[in-house]
Every structure is written in structure tokens, then in C-alpha cells.
Design a protein around this motif. Structure first.
Motif, PDB file in Angstrom:
ATOM      1  N   TYR A 336     -21.690 -12.971 171.449  1.00  0.00           N
ATOM      2  CA  TYR A 336     -23.103 -13.069 171.071  1.00  0.00           C
ATOM      3  C   TYR A 336     -23.305 -12.453 169.688  1.00  0.00           C
ATOM      4  N   THR A 337     -22.675 -11.311 169.454  1.00  0.00           N
ATOM      5  CA  THR A 337     -22.827 -10.637 168.153  1.00  0.00           C
ATOM      6  C   THR A 337     -22.160 -11.435 167.029  1.00  0.00           C
ATOM      7  N   MET A 338     -20.937 -11.897 167.263  1.00  0.00           N
ATOM      8  CA  MET A 338     -20.186 -12.536 166.171  1.00  0.00           C
ATOM      9  C   MET A 338     -20.604 -13.984 165.973  1.00  0.00           C
ATOM     10  N   ASP A 339     -20.685 -14.716 167.067  1.00  0.00           N
ATOM     11  CA  ASP A 339     -20.983 -16.153 166.964  1.00  0.00           C
ATOM     12  C   ASP A 339     -22.472 -16.406 167.212  1.00  0.00           C
ATOM     13  N   GLY A 340     -22.931 -15.933 168.352  1.00  0.00           N
ATOM     14  CA  GLY A 340     -24.356 -16.057 168.692  1.00  0.00           C
ATOM     15  C   GLY A 340     -24.750 -17.452 169.121  1.00  0.00           C
ATOM     16  N   PRO A 341     -25.907 -17.580 169.771  1.00  0.00           N
ATOM     17  CA  PRO A 341     -26.397 -18.907 170.143  1.00  0.00           C
ATOM     18  C   PRO A 341     -26.822 -19.670 168.881  1.00  0.00           C
ATOM     19  N   VAL A 342     -26.916 -20.991 168.999  1.00  0.00           N
ATOM     20  CA  VAL A 342     -27.229 -21.816 167.824  1.00  0.00           C
ATOM     21  C   VAL A 342     -28.549 -21.390 167.193  1.00  0.00           C
ATOM     22  N   GLU A 343     -29.522 -21.095 168.039  1.00  0.00           N
ATOM     23  CA  GLU A 343     -30.847 -20.750 167.499  1.00  0.00           C
ATOM     24  C   GLU A 343     -30.884 -19.321 166.930  1.00  0.00           C
ATOM     25  N   MET A 344     -29.920 -18.510 167.317  1.00  0.00           N
ATOM     26  CA  MET A 344     -29.872 -17.139 166.780  1.00  0.00           C
ATOM     27  C   MET A 344     -28.445 -16.822 166.354  1.00  0.00           C
ATOM     28  N   PRO A 345     -28.007 -17.400 165.262  1.00  0.00           N
ATOM     29  CA  PRO A 345     -26.615 -17.247 164.888  1.00  0.00           C
ATOM     30  C   PRO A 345     -26.224 -15.776 164.672  1.00  0.00           C
ATOM     31  N   GLY A 346     -24.948 -15.524 164.870  1.00  0.00           N
ATOM     32  CA  GLY A 346     -24.458 -14.152 164.760  1.00  0.00           C
ATOM     33  C   GLY A 346     -23.928 -13.821 163.374  1.00  0.00           C
ATOM     34  N   ILE A 347     -23.072 -12.802 163.336  1.00  0.00           N
ATOM     35  CA  ILE A 347     -22.611 -12.276 162.042  1.00  0.00           C
ATOM     36  C   ILE A 347     -21.796 -13.322 161.265  1.00  0.00           C
ATOM     37  N   ASN A 348     -20.968 -14.129 161.960  1.00  0.00           N
ATOM     38  CA  ASN A 348     -20.084 -15.084 161.263  1.00  0.00           C
ATOM     39  C   ASN A 348     -20.882 -15.956 160.292  1.00  0.00           C
ATOM     40  N   GLN A 349     -21.837 -16.662 160.849  1.00  0.00           N
ATOM     41  CA  GLN A 349     -22.591 -17.611 160.014  1.00  0.00           C
ATOM     42  C   GLN A 349     -23.403 -16.894 158.934  1.00  0.00           C
ATOM     43  N   ARG A 350     -24.048 -15.807 159.326  1.00  0.00           N
ATOM     44  CA  ARG A 350     -24.896 -15.084 158.373  1.00  0.00           C
ATOM     45  C   ARG A 350     -24.054 -14.501 157.234  1.00  0.00           C
ATOM     46  N   ALA A 351     -22.839 -14.039 157.576  1.00  0.00           N
ATOM     47  CA  ALA A 351     -21.979 -13.434 156.545  1.00  0.00           C
ATOM     48  C   ALA A 351     -21.589 -14.469 155.495  1.00  0.00           C
ATOM     49  N   ILE A 352     -21.194 -15.650 155.959  1.00  0.00           N
ATOM     50  CA  ILE A 352     -20.769 -16.681 154.998  1.00  0.00           C
ATOM     51  C   ILE A 352     -21.955 -17.101 154.133  1.00  0.00           C
ATOM     52  N   MET A 353     -23.122 -17.210 154.784  1.00  0.00           N
ATOM     53  CA  MET A 353     -24.318 -17.574 154.007  1.00  0.00           C
ATOM     54  C   MET A 353     -24.632 -16.516 152.957  1.00  0.00           C
ATOM     55  N   GLN A 354     -24.472 -15.270 153.341  1.00  0.00           N
ATOM     56  CA  GLN A 354     -24.771 -14.207 152.369  1.00  0.00           C
ATOM     57  C   GLN A 354     -23.811 -14.259 151.187  1.00  0.00           C
ATOM     58  N   LEU A 355     -22.545 -14.547 151.483  1.00  0.00           N
ATOM     59  CA  LEU A 355     -21.572 -14.642 150.394  1.00  0.00           C
ATOM     60  C   LEU A 355     -21.978 -15.770 149.443  1.00  0.00           C
ATOM     61  N   PHE A 356     -22.455 -16.884 150.034  1.00  0.00           N
ATOM     62  CA  PHE A 356     -22.965 -17.989 149.202  1.00  0.00           C
ATOM     63  C   PHE A 356     -24.069 -17.505 148.275  1.00  0.00           C
ATOM     64  N   GLY A 426     -14.641 -25.100 165.119  1.00  0.00           N
ATOM     65  CA  GLY A 426     -13.690 -24.080 165.581  1.00  0.00           C
ATOM     66  C   GLY A 426     -14.059 -23.556 166.969  1.00  0.00           C
ATOM     67  N   ARG A 427     -15.364 -23.344 167.175  1.00  0.00           N
ATOM     68  CA  ARG A 427     -15.846 -22.797 168.459  1.00  0.00           C
ATOM     69  C   ARG A 427     -15.451 -23.704 169.615  1.00  0.00           C
ATOM     70  N   LYS A 428     -15.542 -25.027 169.325  1.00  0.00           N
ATOM     71  CA  LYS A 428     -15.251 -26.021 170.364  1.00  0.00           C
ATOM     72  C   LYS A 428     -13.803 -25.899 170.862  1.00  0.00           C
ATOM     73  N   ASN A 429     -12.923 -25.486 169.969  1.00  0.00           N
ATOM     74  CA  ASN A 429     -11.505 -25.455 170.314  1.00  0.00           C
ATOM     75  C   ASN A 429     -11.031 -24.124 170.909  1.00  0.00           C
ATOM     76  N   LYS A 430     -11.929 -23.222 171.067  1.00  0.00           N
ATOM     77  CA  LYS A 430     -11.560 -21.886 171.583  1.00  0.00           C
ATOM     78  C   LYS A 430     -11.061 -21.956 173.022  1.00  0.00           C
ATOM     79  N   SER A 431     -10.192 -21.025 173.386  1.00  0.00           N
ATOM     80  CA  SER A 431      -9.742 -20.945 174.783  1.00  0.00           C
ATOM     81  C   SER A 431     -10.738 -20.097 175.559  1.00  0.00           C
ATOM     82  N   VAL A 432     -11.436 -20.745 176.441  1.00  0.00           N
ATOM     83  CA  VAL A 432     -12.356 -19.977 177.295  1.00  0.00           C
ATOM     84  C   VAL A 432     -12.039 -20.263 178.757  1.00  0.00           C
ATOM     85  N   ALA A 433     -12.405 -19.379 179.605  1.00  0.00           N
ATOM     86  CA  ALA A 433     -12.201 -19.569 181.047  1.00  0.00           C
ATOM     87  C   ALA A 433     -13.267 -18.774 181.777  1.00  0.00           C
TER      88      ALA A 433
END
Ligand SMILES: Nc1ncnc2c1ncn2[C@@H]1O[C@H](COP(=O)(O)OP(=O)(O)OP(=O)(O)O)[C@@H](O)[C@H]1O
Length: 631
Positions: A336-356, A426-433
Motif C-alpha cells: 500500500y505504501t510503495m505501490d498503493g491503489p490506483v486512486e491513491m498511488p504510493g511512493i513509487n509513482q510519486r517519486a518518479i513524478m517528482q524526479l520528472f 510490472g505489477r501485473k507480473n508480480k508473484s502473489v499468493a
């Protein structure tokens, strides 16, 4: 008629008194006469005895001088003595009787005295009657004739009259007493009420005074405490920088609908120190964490969390190698913190946007390139999440001693849209169980790697390592690159807790081993150990460059600049407030404490002088080393 009856009463009573006094006098006369009589008798007897004695003495003289042959008059003397003792006996009996009568009279007189002194009680007249009544009760031998009984209808019988008078007097006295007591009681009650009121007012004033004093006192104390805490934080920051720039945050996620909200949260933030958490169960046993850099409260939004971590991300664009880890047991909120739901993205997306954003602001003669790679470490195998054909990538060592993953797909992103799409792929290809604790549990460590490189558009030279602004004019022909690793670690749950078997058990064992190795590496870095055990697992091998101190180079034509310790690491330890996760939360706190320890003995001034702050300002000089051949 009434007044006549009253006069008769008084007259009658006076008469009684006089009679009593007469009897008294007679009695005393009698006592005196008896005394005189007895004394006379005694004197007579004594004279007889003296006579007897004189004749006896004369007889004895005669006998001694031989004038008489026998001793006589002895019997006469004995007779005299016996008469005398008889008289004495009689006399003492008489005396006793008289004595008793006298003492009775004295008693009466004493009672009268007492009654006379009681002014409220009785008049003289009644006291006389009393005296008379008492004398009647006594056992003195007063003749019966001296106690006449009043006669006639209007006059009460004497004892009753005395009794009623006495009762009336006593009742009046009692009534007066009762009245007095009542008045006193009322007075006391008023006094008690007044005192109570005064006491309440006093108490209220004291309370107000105490409250205000205590509040002031506490306010001052809290301010001082906070100032001290601030100072401690600053010192801690300095030590953290000396010890390898590793920071530890806690994030406590909210209780989920599926968790019983009737239970109190087992993890709470310390009121006084926002770097400390208390983990406690219902039975009261608790664990208090050592001070972390920050505790992110439950109600913090994704946006607020990102604000906390954004300074460290910005430093990536200044050439730092930055690692952010999300650590915690399964279901604690790492994804939740790193990836987050689509409507409330986490650090990953926000970090890349900030670098932009930052790159855009700095654009001029420099062109920034941002590339994104995504991989996961699943059962110690590296899988490329952006290219699913790369299922078992290897880590290679470059000639400069850096580690690289040949074949790992790096996608250049030019817009927010591209960032979102790449991350989603990338998220789609993750190993989850599905595990017992989380229906969509990440079974691998997911690493989003962002590479930032800058090219000088004039010289067309791309250099890794340092920003233009900081290198100054001699280096304007250079570019730089920084690396950002965003790591969503697999759940740290204990194998025994998950009831895992087969494949899940194997996964859990691999996860636990790599997490424990990560802890060892971070600890060794913190302690400035000579040997850092990077090689023990894939996770630490991949991150070696980003975690180690000599992580990037500044290259010019002839010189390499090697800044010491230009990596920044942030570990966000996730905690769940759910009571079922208590043990897991405690072990996460233990992990945080292990890697968050600050060692004061190891930091050197040289390292401090070459380190930059979170905002990326260089504080020291770089040392020069001979250039190695450029690849
Ligand atoms: N801060 C939060 N606010 C609201 N919901 C949250 C928060 N953190 C986590 N959750 C929810 O908790 C559940 C578990 O979270 P998440 O999948 O992120 O855990 P995890 O630590 O990544 O677990 P695992 O290690 O098993 O992958 C999810 O349903 C998620 O939506």
C-alpha cells in the motif's frame, strides 16, 4: 380563695420547718446531756478507782513495812475495773447511736446547703421542705411526732407536693437547657454551613490556582521536553549521517474492516516523542521501541507520507544513490505504501513524478533521462517484471567493481502516463499468493529501480556521479547519474505463524533468510565494519552499489572524484494495529531497532566532511584518485 389557700400552705410549711428545727435542737440537747451524764459517771467511777488505788498503795506500804501481814483490797480494785469497763461499754454503745443520729443530721444539713446554692432550682421554702423530707427518710431517731401531716382538701399530701414542686423545677430547668441547646445547635449549624461555604470557595480558588500553576508548569516542562527532543533529533541526525545515512520510519496502518474494531490497537505512538511506538497487548505486557527518526501516524494520507520522504528522493537527482525499503509482516501495508491503489498511488509513482518535475525545473543545457526497471527476487531468482522472458537474471561485476544485471529491461519514461503504464505492467507480473494473513500477499521482494542520468547538451558528454551545479565551472562538460531503488520487501512473517507448507514454506524460508541478511548488511554498514556481507543473498547483492559507500564515480577526462558515503537509505517499518499481529509487530520493532542503532565511536570527521545533507548541499571537499581507463 386561692390566695387564702396559698397563705395556709406557707404557714403550714413554716410550721414544719420550725418543728424540724425544734427537734434538731432537742436532739442536740439530748446528745449534750447524755455526754455530760456519761462523763459524770466516768468521773465517779474514776474517783472510785483512785480511792481503791490509794487504799491499795497504803496497804502495800503497810505490807512492805511489816505493818500488815497480808495484802488486801485487791478484790475491791478488780471490781472497780470491771464496773468501769462496763460503763465504758455502755457509753460507747450510747455514743455510737448518738453519732449515727448526728451524722444523719449533718447529711441533711449538707443537702440543704447544696440545694440552697442552686439558685435556679428551688426557693428557700422548698429547700426547707426538702430538708424535712430528707430528714424523714433518714434513720435518725427523731420522734414521729415531729413530722406532722398536712390536712384538708386544698392542701396536697406533703410528699406529693414536694415531688411535684421538684419535678416542675426540674422540667423548667430542663426546658431552659433544651432551649439553650437548641439555640446552640442552630448556631453550630449556621456555623457549619458558613464554614462549608467558605471551604468550598477556598477549595475552588485553590483548585483554580493549582490548575493554572500545574498547567503552566506542565506547559513549560513540555516545551522544554520538546526542545530537548528536537536537540536529540538533531544530534541523532548528525550521528545517522556519520554512521551511513540510514534512517528508520515507522508507519502504522489503520485497522481494517475485517479486523475487530472492538479491540484496542496494539500499536500506539508515544504522545511525547513522535519517534517512539508502544506495542502492547491486552494483558498489559508491552514493548517500547527505541527512538526512530519518525513515526507516521495511522491517519496520514499517501500524499502526506510522500512529503515525509520526498527530500531523500530529490537527493537522487543530485547524484545520490537512494534506497527506500518497505519492511513489515504480511498485511502490514508495505505494498500500500510503495505501490498503493490506483486512486491513491504510493511512493513509487510519486517519486518518479517528482524526479520528472525536478528535472524539468533544472532543464537548460542539461538533458535528464529517467529510466525505470522493475524486478522481483522470488526464491532467490531474479525475474524481470517488465520482460517476463527474463526469468533468471544474473548479477555481474563490472571492471570498476560495480554490480550490474545484464539483460534487465530499462524503460525510458517521458511522461506521467508512461510512468503509470510501466508500473502497472510490472505489477501485473508480480508473484502473489493468498496466505492466511493476506489474500494477495507479495511472495517476492519487488524492486523498482529508477536511473537518472544527465547529459550536457553542449558537450554531449554523459558522466555519472555529480550534478553540474555542485561541480562548478571546470566540470560543466560533465553529466551525472543517480539511482533510486524502491523496494517492497516480502512479508517478514514467521514460518510457524503462517502454517505454510510445500511451496509456500519454501518461499517463506527464502524470504526470511534474505530479510535477515538485509538486516545484517545494514547493521554492518551502520557499524562501519570492514566486511559487509553483501554476497550472502540476491537482495543485498543487487543493492550493494546503492547501499555501499563508494557507490558512484564522478568522471572527467583524467580524474575520478570519489565522494565517500553518498548513499541514503530509508527503511519504513510497517506495523499493524491488529492484536493478532502482536508478535509480528514486536519482531518488526526489534528489526527496526537493530538497523536503527547509532554507533558513536565509528563516525570520522573525514566522512562527515564529504557528506551532503538530505537537501543535497555538499559540505566538504572531494579527494582525487588516479583515473582508471574509461569504458
Ligand atoms: N494505510 C492504509 N490505509 C488503508 N488501507 C491500508 C493501509 N495499509 C494497508 N492497507 C490495506 O491493508 C491490506 C494489506 O496491505 P498490503 O497488501 O499493502 O500489505 P503487505 O504488507 O504488502 O502484505 P504482503 O507482505 O502480504 O504483501 C490491503 O487490503 C490494504 O489495502
Amino acid at each position: 380563695m386561692d390566695s387564702h389557700v396559698g397563705e395556709v400552705d406557707i404557714f403550714q410549711q413554716c410550721k414544719y420547718i420550725h418543728e424540724v428545727e425544734l427537734v434538731n435542737m432537742k436532739l442536740q440537747m439530748r446528745i449534750l446531756e447524755t455526754h455530760i451524764e456519761t462523763k459524770d459517771r466516768l468521773l465517779r467511777n474514776l474517783e472510785d478507782i483512785i480511792d481503791e488505788q490509794e487504799s491499795r498503795i497504803a496497804n502495800m506500804e503497810d505490807f512492805i513495812q511489816g505493818r500488815a501481814t497480808t495484802y488486801t483490797n485487791r478484790s475491791n480494785m478488780l471490781r472497780g475495773i470491771s464496773v468501769l469497763s462496763l460503763d465504758f461499754g455502755t457509753l460507747s454503745e450510747e455514743n455510737l447511736r448518738l453519732k449515727s443520729a448526728l451524722s444523719q443530721l449533718q447529711k441533711v444539713a449538707r443537702v440543704n446547703e447544696i440545694l440552697e446554692t442552686d439558685e435556679d432550682y428551688e426557693s428557700d421554702m422548698t429547700s426547707n421542705e426538702d430538708r424535712f423530707a430528707l430528714s424523714r427518710d433518714s434513720s435518725c431517731s427523731v420522734p414521729r411526732s415531729v413530722s406532722p401531716q398536712p390536712t384538708g382538701d386544698v392542701i396536697k399530701p406533703y410528699p406529693q407536693m414536694v415531688q411535684s414542686m421538684r419535678e416542675e423545677g426540674q422540667i423548667k430547668k430542663l426546658q431552659r437547657c433544651a432551649e439553650k441547646l437548641k439555640n446552640e445547635k442552630d448556631e453550630l449549624r449556621r456555623l457549619a454551613i458558613d464554614t462549608k461555604d467558605a471551604f468550598s470557595v477556598c477549595m475552588a480558588e485553590m483548585n483554580m490556582m493549582l490548575t493554572s500553576k500545574t498547567t503552566d508548569f506542565f506547559r513549560v516542562l513540555i516545551e522544554r521536553y520538546k526542545a530537548e527532543m528536537e536537540k536529540r533529533k538533531q544530534l541523532h541526525n548528525q550521528l545517522v549521517e556519520l554512521n551511513g545515512n540510514i534512517r528508520v520510519f515507522y508507519r502504522i496502518r489503520p485497522q481494517l474492516a475485517s479486523e475487530s474494531d472492538s479491540q484496542k490497537p496494539v500499536v500506539v505512538i508515544d504522545d511525547m516523542d513522535n519517534g517512539v511506538v508502544h506495542v502492547s497487548n491486552s494483558s498489559g505486557s508491552r514493548k517500547t521501541s527505541a527512538g526512530a527518526d519518525k513515526v507516521i501516524p495511522t491517519d496520514f494520507s499517501q500524499d502526506q507520507i510522500f512529503n515525509e520522504v520526498s527530500p531523500i528522493i530529490t537527493s537522487c537527482i543530485d547524484g545520490y544513490n537512494v534506497c527506500i525499503f518497505a519492511y513489515g509482516h504480511t498485511g502490514s501495508g508495505k505494498t500500500y505504501t510503495m505501490d498503493g491503489p490506483v486512486e491513491m498511488p504510493g511512493i513509487n509513482q510519486r517519486a518518479i513524478m517528482q524526479l520528472f518535475e525536478t528535472a524539468k525545473e533544472r532543464t537548460g543545457d542539461i538533458k535528464y533521462d529517467i529510466k525505470v526497471a522493475m524486478m522481483e527476487i522470488y526464491n532467490e531468482k531474479i525475474r524481470d517484471l517488465l520482460n517476463t522472458s527474463n526469468t533468471n537474471l544474473a548479477i555481474r561485476q563490472t571492471e570498476e567493481g560495480k554490480s550490474s544485471i545484464p539483460g534487465l529491461e530499462e524503460v525510458t519514461v517521458n511522461s506521467a502516463q508512461e510512468v503509470t503504464e510501466t508500473l502497472a505492467r510490472g505489477r501485473k507480473n508480480k508473484s502473489v499468493a493468498a496466505t492466511e494473513a493476506n489474500i494477495e500477499s507479495s511472495r517476492s521482494h519487488v524492486i523498482v529501480r529508477v536511473l537518472v542520468s544527465a547529459t550536457n547538451l553542449i558537450t554531449k558528454v554523459t558522466t555519472v556521479g555529480e550534478s553540474f551545479e555542485e561541480l562548478g565551472s571546470p566540470c560543466l562538460h560533465m553529466s551525472f547519474s543517480g539511482r533510486l531503488n524502491l523496494v517492497d520487501l516480502a512479508g517478514s512473517e514467521r514460518v510457524s505463524q503462517t502454517n505454510a507448507t510445500g511451496q509456500l514454506l519454501k518461499e517463506a524460508q527464502a524470504i526470511n533468510k534474505s530479510l535477515s541478511e538485509l538486516g545484517n548488511v545494514v547493521l554492518a554498514l551502520r557499524q562501519n565494519q570492514k566486511h559487509i556481507p553483501f554476497r550472502n543473498c540476491q537482495l543485498t547483492r543487487i543493492l550493494e552499489d546503492s547501499l555501499s559507500e563508494f557507490s558512484f564515480h564522478v568522471v572527467s577526462e583524467n580524474i575520478h572524484f570519489v565522494p565517500d558515503g553518498d548513499s541514503k537509505t530509508l527503511v519504513i517499518v510497517h506495523l499493524s494495529p491488529d492484536a493478532k499481529s502482536l508478535n509480528e509487530s514486536i519482531s518488526s520493532v526489534n528489526f527496526a531497532e537493530k538497523i536503527g542503532q547509532v554507533f558513536t565511536k565509528s563516525g570520522t570527521m573525514k566522512r562527515e566532511s564529504t557528506r551532503r545533507s538530505m537537501t543535497g548541499i555538499t559540505t566538504g571537499q572531494r579527494r582525487e584518485i588516479p583515473a582508471s581507463p574509461k569504458k
